[in-house]
Scaffold this active site. Sequence first.
Site, short mmCIF file in Angstrom:
data_model
loop_
_atom_site.label_atom_id
_atom_site.label_comp_id
_atom_site.label_asym_id
_atom_site.label_seq_id
_atom_site.Cartn_x
_atom_site.Cartn_y
_atom_site.Cartn_z
N GLU A 60 3.29 9.57 -0.65
CA GLU A 60 3.06 10.89 -1.40
C GLU A 60 4.21 11.31 -2.24
O GLU A 60 4.39 12.47 -2.16
CB GLU A 60 2.65 11.83 -0.43
CG GLU A 60 1.04 11.72 -0.01
CD GLU A 60 0.15 11.37 -1.08
OE1 GLU A 60 0.50 12.04 -2.31
OE2 GLU A 60 -0.87 10.45 -1.05
C1 LIG Z 1 1.91 2.55 4.46
C2 LIG Z 1 1.82 3.05 3.02
C3 LIG Z 1 0.82 3.65 2.59
C4 LIG Z 1 0.68 3.91 1.04
N1 LIG Z 1 -0.44 4.45 0.79
C5 LIG Z 1 -0.65 4.64 -0.69
C6 LIG Z 1 -1.95 5.09 -1.12
O1 LIG Z 1 -2.80 5.30 -0.36
N2 LIG Z 1 -2.23 5.00 -2.42
C7 LIG Z 1 -0.92 4.79 -3.52
O2 LIG Z 1 -1.04 4.88 -4.54
N3 LIG Z 1 0.34 4.52 -2.94
C8 LIG Z 1 0.50 4.55 -1.46
N4 LIG Z 1 1.65 4.11 -0.95
C9 LIG Z 1 2.69 3.95 -2.01
C10 LIG Z 1 3.94 5.13 -1.62
O3 LIG Z 1 3.49 6.29 -2.21
C11 LIG Z 1 5.06 4.72 -2.71
O4 LIG Z 1 5.62 3.49 -1.81
C12 LIG Z 1 6.10 5.68 -3.01
O5 LIG Z 1 5.54 6.77 -3.36
C13 LIG Z 1 7.43 5.04 -3.40
O6 LIG Z 1 7.25 4.25 -4.37
P1 LIG Z 1 8.05 2.96 -4.33
O7 LIG Z 1 7.77 2.07 -2.94
O8 LIG Z 1 7.52 2.18 -5.58
O9 LIG Z 1 9.40 3.22 -4.57
P2 LIG Z 1 10.48 3.38 -5.78
O10 LIG Z 1 9.60 4.05 -6.64
O11 LIG Z 1 11.02 1.97 -6.13
O12 LIG Z 1 11.50 4.34 -5.13
C14 LIG Z 1 12.51 3.85 -4.14
C15 LIG Z 1 13.37 4.87 -4.14
O13 LIG Z 1 14.17 5.27 -5.01
C16 LIG Z 1 14.02 6.72 -4.98
N5 LIG Z 1 13.54 7.20 -6.26
C17 LIG Z 1 12.86 6.82 -7.32
N6 LIG Z 1 13.03 7.36 -8.46
C18 LIG Z 1 14.06 8.05 -8.51
C19 LIG Z 1 14.72 9.20 -9.41
N7 LIG Z 1 14.29 9.35 -10.56
N8 LIG Z 1 15.55 9.89 -8.77
C20 LIG Z 1 16.18 9.67 -7.69
N9 LIG Z 1 15.53 8.98 -6.64
C21 LIG Z 1 14.38 8.13 -7.27
C22 LIG Z 1 12.91 6.97 -4.32
O14 LIG Z 1 12.88 8.43 -3.65
C23 LIG Z 1 12.99 6.11 -2.92
O15 LIG Z 1 13.53 6.41 -2.25
C24 LIG Z 1 1.83 3.82 0.24
C25 LIG Z 1 2.80 3.16 0.58
C26 LIG Z 1 3.00 2.79 2.13
C27 LIG Z 1 4.08 1.97 2.30
#
Ligand SMILES: Cc1cc2nc3c(=O)[nH]c(=O)nc-3n(C[C@H](O)[C@H](O)[C@H](O)COP(=O)(O)OP(=O)(O)OC[C@H]3O[C@@H](n4cnc5c(N)ncnc54)[C@H](O)[C@@H]3O)c2cc1C
Length: 592
Positions: free
Chosen positions: A435
């Site tokens: 989220e």
């Molecule tokens: C068990 C699980 C269930 C999930 N369920 C759902 C679901 O039902 N539906 C869905 O759509 N998604 C779902 N997700 C996805 C989840 O919402 C994303 O993994 C999350 O939003 C982070 O995106 P990412 O993994 O691509 O990380 P990234 O976007 O690559 O981010 C990596 C890190 O960089 C930081 N970061 C990114 N951009 C910036 C910025 N501009 N400035 C500072 N820091 C930054 C983030 O805080 C994070 O710590 C789920 C994930 C998991 C693991």
Amino acid sequence: MPIYTAPTKDMQFVLQEVLDVTGSGIAGYEELDAEFTSAVLEEAGKLASEVLAPLNASGDREGCTLENGVVRTPKGFKDAYEQMKAGGWMGLDCDPEYGGQGMPYVLATAVGETFVSANMAFNMYQGLTHGAYSAIHAHGSDLQKTTYLPKMVEGSWTGTMNLTEPHCGTDLGLMRTKADPQDDGSYKISGQKIFISAGEHDLSDNIIHLVLAKAPGGGEGTKGISLFIVPKFLVNEDGSLGARNGVTVGNIEEKMGIHANSTCVMNYNDATGYLIGDLHKGMRAMFTMMNEARIGVGLQGYAQAEAAYQNAVAYANDRLQGRDVTGVKNPDGPADPLIVHPDIRRSLMDQKSFVEGARAFTFWGANLIDRAHRNGDKEAEGLISLMTPVIKGFQTDKGFEMAVQAQQVYGGHGYIEEHGMSQFARDARITQIYEGANGVQALDLVGRKLAADGGKHVMAFFDMVKTFIKDNEGNAALKADFLDPLKAASKDLQAAGMYFMQNGMKNPNNALAGSYDFMHMFGHVCLGLMWGRMAVAAQAALDAGAADEAFYKTKLATGRYYMARHLPATGMHLARINSGADTVMALAANEF
Ligand SMILES: Cc1cc2nc3c(=O)[nH]c(=O)nc-3n(C[C@H](O)[C@H](O)[C@H](O)COP(=O)(O)OP(=O)(O)OC[C@H]3O[C@@H](n4cnc5c(N)ncnc54)[C@H](O)[C@@H]3O)c2cc1C
């Protein structure tokens, strides 16, 4: 096996004595008297402790399985889900027009806490359905509402949210999933979504996926994104289930926790989708779901800490190690119980004071949502929008930390799987990530919410704290322990806001480098305000000669601990914020 008992007395204290729900003049709240809310919470608590909690550890061990495109949930989940459906719990706060019971959101929040504490992975199946319900309810056409909502409200169909793709989670502007318009007004959806919670499972007859995708003509970035309803089975005009749609599960993820909730790779191959809301305005529609989900995730954070805490207390009373340095407490035994030791007490007080403060904060947040939705109160809408990233980010960080502290009370027995303490920590960990990862919540708070509407909402928050302190200043019993620390912490928070105003324009990194600290400061001040309000209610009950003196005295003692031991953290956060971005950004990328 871990224990869990719904903390109904504490919930009632918050609802009836702190928030004074029946007296608050919100439409529908007049029904929420002590007798009614107690009956509902007792019933929910029974389902939580007798049906859901016993499946928590076994669900974790067994996990979900994928075979020939079919995902099976762990043993017992289907029966439990049927009981949840039969009890009407899924539609508790849903619109009666679609079969819901129309209860206020604050009551659904309290009920939800018991389910999440008992079994977070299980509750996600219905939690996501509720989010999808809300998005369709807010943005869908009449036909979409009558087609999907009744089945979702009764739980026969579940829902999902599909944002994430392999190359984009936070930065959704990079999205590749495509939506091609068809002559009949529908769209063909193609692309891959990953990490989709409850994307495929065996609990419901149909799964209603809400999918973000790019339709032609929307331009670059998030502006081009639209939201679509993509049912697993297409729905015939008479409401019966038709052909299987072009959406399939590609895989389920192996992960750290919430093993009993299926986390799916979803493949969309020319799947039929129906636009919901306006074309190219999908982010707005999805935010209805995401804002609700963020508060739900903030709740998951403290609800896991609550369940872990209950077990830590039981263990600390039972496990004999060492002697009380001030005098033996268990002379007939070989040692005293862990709970005699000040460091164990510190840990239990940390957990208890956080959980009770977070419960009050979350219920208050739900109360603001009801105020906004049921009474059209714009100030409440502004406040909850400001505080959503705080509820999500602060409470999940602290919730995980407290689940780890509860695990620590068990020593090595917390690290092995036998007692179930590792599961609380493993399950709580995801709440900091999904989220919108917590770093992104902090960015949202400082980058958008603080300045929204000319800073009106944050000013309203500060005024509220000031008025609360002023109104209660004459209360000598509370001044030094509650009001003075709250005043000091609130001043720190204002000073941090001032630093951002003065230095953020010069160099935006000055604001962004302090955003995480600001989110935590804000969380502490909110919990400080909640503890202030709880102390006023507890003191009033004692002054009125309340029968349950022990409960109110415990409440005051727990609050004093929070104010003395947690609230001073705002000073540390302020010092970090005031140091600006220079030290944070001192190294070049290749120097790490
Ligand atoms: C068990 C699980 C269930 C999930 N369920 C759902 C679901 O039902 N539906 C869905 O759509 N998604 C779902 N997700 C996805 C989840 O919402 C994303 O993994 C999350 O939003 C982070 O995106 P990412 O993994 O691509 O990380 P990234 O976007 O690559 O981010 C990596 C890190 O960089 C930081 N970061 C990114 N951009 C910036 C910025 N501009 N400035 C500072 N820091 C930054 C983030 O805080 C994070 O710590 C789920 C994930 C998991 C693991």
